[in-house]
Scaffold this motif. Structure first.
Motif, mmCIF file in Angstrom:
data_model
loop_
_atom_site.group_PDB
_atom_site.id
_atom_site.type_symbol
_atom_site.label_atom_id
_atom_site.label_comp_id
_atom_site.label_asym_id
_atom_site.label_seq_id
_atom_site.Cartn_x
_atom_site.Cartn_y
_atom_site.Cartn_z
ATOM 1 N N SER A 1 0.820 -1.214 0.000
ATOM 2 C CA SER A 1 0.000 0.000 0.000
ATOM 3 C C SER A 1 0.854 1.264 0.000
ATOM 4 N N GLU B 1 0.246 4.124 -2.798
ATOM 5 C CA GLU B 1 -0.138 5.479 -2.412
ATOM 6 C C GLU B 1 0.883 6.515 -2.878
ATOM 7 N N THR C 1 0.428 9.609 -5.488
ATOM 8 C CA THR C 1 0.830 10.976 -5.142
ATOM 9 C C THR C 1 1.777 11.554 -6.179
#
Length: 283
Positions: A79, A83, A87
């Motif tokens: 994860s 993530e 971003t």
């Protein structure tokens, strides 16, 4: 008039006999070997990373032991990598859009109104290309911390725009300077206003340069690690920073798999940029 005797001319020896190949010069052979060694030296780290990502062992090792794609699945299930990748994509897209808008306007003004002020602004806007990234990162750290934007997405976006916009300005400015300025004057003389002539005549003429600069800005923002290291926080971290921190505490090939995906992604973007630049030159 007395005729002058003509000296017999020797047959030229430039022509080669049919079926006989010209000999290669020693300098050409040495140059080819040098170029090959340089290319291998540049590609060697990338090939090592790509090969290490498909190893079946549980740690980074070259040459790889066996063949397995499990580390790509492990990277997709992590994860933190997912993530930070999201971003980085959002940050690179925002940087690209803002850099293109600001860069095109700045390049147009510099080319449209030449002079001492324009030369000064050009050197000022292109200065991030020459200054060390560590200096910029430290300066952004002090400024953004003073205003409370350290560790935020908006603060990193501002820093990335300043770092990436010179690439857009430089590319677009080259397109403006190679374009015939009489095209805009002709459009204005036919009744087109400043905005209409800019969007219908000037901007399409430098579309290839703008596209190349936009992809440059995206790649620079997506791969930026030095400046971003000073600006990350608990709630904000890009993929290059995640990779940098990951290798400090882990030695499994997951980071090699992520790096291989980044290599392929950036190679595709560079190929698209070169294609757009080639299309712009043909126009």
């Amino acid at each position: 008039m007395p005729q002058t005797d003509q000296l017999p001319t020797r047959p030229t020896e430039a022509k080669t006999r049919p079926g006989r190949k010209p000999r290669l010069r020693l300098g050409s052979v040495i140059f080819a070997i040098a170029v090959t060694l340089i290319v291998l030296f540049v590609l060697a780290p990338l090939l090592v990373v790509a090969a290490s990502s498909v190893t079946s062992s549980g740690y980074l090792k070259f040459p790889p032991q066996g063949f397995s794609l499990q580390w790509f699945g492990a990277a997709a299930e992590n994860s933190k990598f997912v993530e930070s990748f999201s971003t980085s994509i959002r940050l690179a897209l925002g940087t690209m859009i803002i850099s293109v808008v600001c860069g095109v306007l700045a390049a147009y003004a510099i080319n449209r109104y030449p002079g001492r002020i324009a030369n000064f602004l050009e050197q000022l806007f292109l200065s991030p290309l020459m200054l060390p990234a560590v200096v910029f990162g430290l300066g952004f750290l002090f400024v953004l911390s003073a205003f409370g934007y350290r560790g935020s997405f908006s603060g990193a976006l501002l820093a990335h725009v300043i770092v990436a916009s010179p690439f857009v300005i430089r590319s677009t400015l080259a397109g403006f300077r190679s374009m015939d300025s009489r095209l805009e004057e002709a459009a204005r003389s036919l009744g087109a206003g400043p905005l209409r002539s800019f969007f219908t005549v000037v901007l399409p003429g430098v579309a290839g340069s703008v596209s190349s600069g936009a992809i440059f800005a995206f790649v620079i923002s997506f791969d930026e690690a030095v400046v971003t290291l000073f600006l990350t926080g608990p709630g904000f971290e890009t993929l290059p920073v995640t990779i940098f921190t990951y290798v400090q505490y882990s030695n499994d090939p997951t980071v090699a798999a992520v790096s291989t995906v980044l290599l392929i992604f950036c190679a595709v973007l560079v190929a698209v940029m070169m294609r757009l630049g080639k299309d712009g030159d043909e126009r």
